[in-house]
Design a protein around this motif. Sequence first.
Motif, PDB file in Angstrom:
ATOM      1  N   TYR A  35       0.864  -1.181   0.000  1.00  0.00           N
ATOM      2  CA  TYR A  35       0.000   0.000   0.000  1.00  0.00           C
ATOM      3  C   TYR A  35       0.899   1.229   0.000  1.00  0.00           C
ATOM      4  CZ  TYR A  35      -2.938  -3.817   1.433  1.00  0.00           C
ATOM      5  OH  TYR A  35      -3.575  -5.033   1.476  1.00  0.00           O
ATOM      6  N   TYR A 115      -7.576   2.795  -0.903  1.00  0.00           N
ATOM      7  CA  TYR A 115      -6.386   2.226  -1.527  1.00  0.00           C
ATOM      8  C   TYR A 115      -6.784   1.413  -2.761  1.00  0.00           C
ATOM      9  CZ  TYR A 115      -3.909   3.560   2.692  1.00  0.00           C
ATOM     10  OH  TYR A 115      -3.350   4.281   3.718  1.00  0.00           O
ATOM     11  N   THR A 141      -3.092   0.502  -3.982  1.00  0.00           N
ATOM     12  CA  THR A 141      -2.652  -0.862  -3.725  1.00  0.00           C
ATOM     13  C   THR A 141      -1.848  -1.328  -4.924  1.00  0.00           C
ATOM     14  OG1 THR A 141      -4.611  -1.328  -2.403  1.00  0.00           O
ATOM     15  CG2 THR A 141      -3.418  -3.222  -3.265  1.00  0.00           C
TER      16      THR A 141
END
Length: 183
Positions: A35, A115, A141
Amino acid sequence: MRTPLAAAGLVALGLLLMANPLFLPVSVDEPDPAYTHTVQPVGEGSVAGIESPVTGVENGPSGQNGSNGSNASDAVVAYDDLSPDARAAFDRARDAPEGGFGVEDPDERVESLAYPAEPTLGDGLLIVERAGERYEFWTRTVEREPGAVVAQRVFLQPVAFLVGFLAVVAGAAVALRGRLGEE
């Protein structure tokens, strides 16, 4: 009769080994997500290969229309309006030498931030105004390949291709030697 069969076998084996990118890498593990948090001044180009949708927006309080036709001033978030965790992540990314940082543990993500794999304005990309300056704050991500797949691509595929190429050359040499031996 043995020479043509050996030559054909070597060529077939060589072609199969040279075609290894078609059947390798075989994913043996789940992707390993990371992340990322990245901060850059508005309009500075791209982040991690993704062209900024706010490129062309002035870096200031005027809120000009971006090159994609959206009004970036509608998406501007004041630094003080961010949650304390989001402010800490913003500051850490802005102060990082590379302009960002990453975490691997899902528990280390900031709860108030999204994300996505493909950030868009408002979802993984925020325009943060701090002290009269505007920054793009990217959170996303990134799916990383497992170590076994990386090893296959870095070591196994090139070695298999080289062995395959040498097998094709050897097959051609055996066939040529067999043909010359018949004359």
